[in-house]
Design a protein around this motif. Structure first.
Motif, PDB file in Angstrom:
ATOM      1  N   LYS A   2       0.574   5.389   0.841  1.00 24.79           N
ATOM      2  CA  LYS A   2      -0.265   6.385   1.497  1.00 24.79           C
ATOM      3  C   LYS A   2      -0.376   7.633   0.634  1.00 24.79           C
ATOM      4  CE  LYS A   2      -0.862   8.778   5.907  1.00 24.79           C
ATOM      5  NZ  LYS A   2      -0.285   9.026   7.257  1.00 24.79           N
ATOM      6  N   ARG A  25       5.533   0.310  -6.467  1.00 25.34           N
ATOM      7  CA  ARG A  25       5.476   1.153  -5.267  1.00 25.34           C
ATOM      8  C   ARG A  25       6.422   2.348  -5.384  1.00 25.34           C
ATOM      9  NH1 ARG A  25       8.070   2.263  -0.834  1.00 25.34           N
ATOM     10  NH2 ARG A  25       9.833   0.927  -1.397  1.00 25.34           N
ATOM     11  N   SER A  44       0.840  -1.201   0.000  1.00 23.42           N
ATOM     12  CA  SER A  44       0.000   0.000   0.000  1.00 23.42           C
ATOM     13  C   SER A  44       0.869   1.243   0.000  1.00 23.42           C
ATOM     14  CB  SER A  44      -0.927   0.003   1.229  1.00 23.42           C
ATOM     15  OG  SER A  44      -0.170  -0.012   2.416  1.00 23.42           O
ATOM     16  N   VAL A  70      -3.697   0.567  -3.130  1.00 26.30           N
ATOM     17  CA  VAL A  70      -3.263  -0.807  -2.894  1.00 26.30           C
ATOM     18  C   VAL A  70      -2.694  -1.379  -4.191  1.00 26.30           C
ATOM     19  CG1 VAL A  70      -3.970  -3.121  -2.198  1.00 26.30           C
ATOM     20  CG2 VAL A  70      -4.977  -1.122  -1.084  1.00 26.30           C
ATOM     21  N   GLU A 127       5.332   6.373  -5.763  1.00 24.57           N
ATOM     22  CA  GLU A 127       5.801   7.383  -4.811  1.00 24.57           C
ATOM     23  C   GLU A 127       6.543   8.510  -5.536  1.00 24.57           C
ATOM     24  OE1 GLU A 127       8.127   5.302  -1.977  1.00 24.57           O
ATOM     25  OE2 GLU A 127       6.407   4.604  -0.800  1.00 24.57           O
ATOM     26  N   TYR A 187      -5.311   5.392   0.915  1.00 16.68           N
ATOM     27  CA  TYR A 187      -4.246   4.504   0.458  1.00 16.68           C
ATOM     28  C   TYR A 187      -4.535   4.003  -0.953  1.00 16.68           C
ATOM     29  CZ  TYR A 187      -2.313   4.179   5.182  1.00 16.68           C
ATOM     30  OH  TYR A 187      -1.745   4.462   6.394  1.00 16.68           O
ATOM     31  N   THR A 193      -9.385   1.254  -0.093  1.00 20.16           N
ATOM     32  CA  THR A 193      -8.973   1.708   1.234  1.00 20.16           C
ATOM     33  C   THR A 193      -8.823   3.222   1.220  1.00 20.16           C
ATOM     34  OG1 THR A 193      -7.743  -0.348   1.515  1.00 20.16           O
ATOM     35  CG2 THR A 193      -7.275   1.424   3.062  1.00 20.16           C
TER      36      THR A 193
END
Length: 504
Positions: free
Chosen positions: A199, A251, A197, A238, A255, A236, A233
């Motif tokens: 954020k 990921r 996940s 996923v 980011e 978040y 979620t």
């Protein structure tokens, strides 16, 4: 001329000739004496050399005689040993003949006893039919019950043998299937190990990541090969994929995109490519660091790359790369203690789970894949063999393979190795013992080997041997249905009778 002068001249000539003749005789006499002396010395020297030659010849003859005697003695001893061995063989052959004769007689006696037993059964059946007025079928059932009591011990041995064979063949296969499924199959058990996940700073970022008509998220999914869920979620995003390296690339890319703020298909491709290079560097660095930590040099770069990918792999929550380096250290210690090859043991322990980096790409069990990859990329055969044999479906043929198998169990089963806290570990041990104590006839039970075995002692006057076998199966079934645990748990039911007396 004067006559006196002539006479004197002739006299001088006569004297000179006489003197010369005398000198010549003297010289001849001296030469003859010298020759005699030299001949005498030569003869003396020759006699001396002859004596020495005779002594040397005598010595050689004596040595030759002793050597000949020694050889004759050796030949005689050898001949005697051969005669003794021949006599021993003759004696053994006679004993074998006698034993064969006894066995033949024994077989005849066994066959005779079998015939007598058949006759006794037939007479018993006839008596039962007459005395109890039973039908032939009923009499046969009674006789079978009597026979079953007689061969009860044989049945117990047979049941134990069948159970052991079934357990040996089934336990390892089931464990391997489960561990492979943990990374391959999507289920509630593996969900937390196959997702990541990210954020979000704010909810508006979700819309920018999705893009117009979803083209941004589609481009990101296409570039990374990862499923991206943005609405499941709150706060978040996923990421879901069975390939942990792809998941890590996605990921890092996500980011970097959120930090950069420019999110469009062209930029996504650039960022994903950059993230792939970063992850590739991390993978190589992780493999090199692991090899350096355990002190193994000369590992091919392809093997180091696969080893680094284990950084993103887990097995029951235990990081596979950390598990492998821990195993390598333990293997080195054990190998040194038992006198095995330390380098081979550490090398094999480090790369034994190499196949787990490829189990989602290749068919087969991970240890078989490990052996195949190690051979393909030029690792020593002893290393490939030990890595391939670290599970029980392949027989361990070397000391190093047995060491790797042992340290694999040690690293995986120690408390805390697989994300289990001390409190949870103790609670699981208590639950395991309580499950066993819940059955009738139990005297006491112990959970041992980090929860991989429960040892149950029964009351011998309440539980017989057949009931003990059934009790072990019932306890195992109860554990399977009421508890969650990694791997397998061995249920060991022990029934013993002790006789105690005191001498006063």
């Amino acid at each position: 001329m004067d006559p006196i002068t002539i006479v004197l001249a002739l006299a001088g000539l006569g004297l000179g000739f006489g003197a010369n003749t005398v000198l010549t005789k003297r010289r001849l006499g001296a030469a003859q004496d010298d020759a005699e002396k030299e001949r005498a010395e030569a003869k003396k020297e020759a006699d001396k050399l002859l004596d020495e030659a005779r002594e040397e010849a005598a010595k050689v003859a004596e040595a030759t005689r002793k050597e000949e005697q020694s050889r004759r003695k050796e030949l005689k001893d050898l001949e005697q040993r051969l005669i003794n061995r021949e006599e021993s063989l003759d004696t053994k052959l006679d004993e074998l003949d006698k034993r064969t004769e006894r066995l033949r007689k024994g077989e005849d006696e066994v066959e005779k006893l079998k015939n007598e037993i058949r006759e006794i059964r037939t007479r018993q059946q006839e008596k039962l039919e007459k005395v109890a007025k039973l039908s032939k079928q009923e009499a046969a059932e009674k006789l079978m019950q009597m026979t079953e009591r007689d061969i009860r011990d044989d049945l117990l041995g047979l049941v134990n043998k069948l159970q052991n064979e079934a357990r040996e063949n089934a336990d390892e296969q089931a464990a391997l299937i489960l561990t492979s499924a943990m990374e391959r199959m999507s289920s509630e058990v593996t969900a937390e190990r196959t997702v990541a996940s990210v954020k979000l700073e704010d909810e508006d970022m979700k819309g920018r990541i999705i893009g117009k008509e979803g083209r941004n998220i589609q481009s990101l999914q296409r570039a990374t090969g990862v499923d991206i869920m943005v609405d499941d979620t709150p706060g978040y995003i996923v990421l879901s994929s069975f390939d942990p390296v792809r998941r890590e690339v996605a990921r890092q890319a996500l980011e970097m995109l959120m930090k950069d703020g420019r999110i469009h298909p062209g930029r996504i491709e650039e960022i994903v490519e950059k993230a792939q290079k970063n992850v590739e560097k991390d993978v190589i660095r992780a493999g090199e660091d692991a090899a350096r930590e355990v002190g193994i040099i000369g590992i091919p770069k392809e093997i180091l790359h696969l080893l680094g990918e284990l950084k993103y792999r887990t097995s029951y929550g235990q990081n596979v790369l950390k598990h492998s380096t821990e195993m390598a250290h333990i293997a080195g210690i054990i190998a040194e203690e038992v006198g095995a090859n330390v380098k081979i043991a550490k090398y094999a322990a480090l790369v034994h789970d190499l196949g787990k980096a490829l189990t989602h790409k290749m068919e087969g069990k991970h240890h078989h894949i490990s052996g195949e990859m190690l051979r393909k990329y030029g690792a020593p055969e002893a290393v490939a063999l030990a890595a391939e044999q670290h599970h029980d479906d392949v027989e361990a043929t070397t000391v190093e393979a047995l060491i790797v198998r042992t340290v694999d169990a040690i690293s995986a089963s120690r408390p805390g190795a697989r994300n289990i806290s001390a409190e949870n570990f103790g609670e699981r041990m208590r639950d395991l013992e309580n499950v066993a104590n819940g059955f009738e006839g139990i005297e006491k039970s112990y959970a041992i080997s980090a929860g991989r075995e429960v040892r149950v002692f029964v009351k011998p006057h309440e539980i017989d041997d057949l009931s003990a076998i059934k009790l072990a199966r019932d306890i195992a079934t109860k554990i399977e249905s009421s508890m969650q645990y990694p791997g397998t748990i061995k249920v060991n039911v022990i029934r013993e009778t002790r006789a105690i007396e005191f001498a006063k």
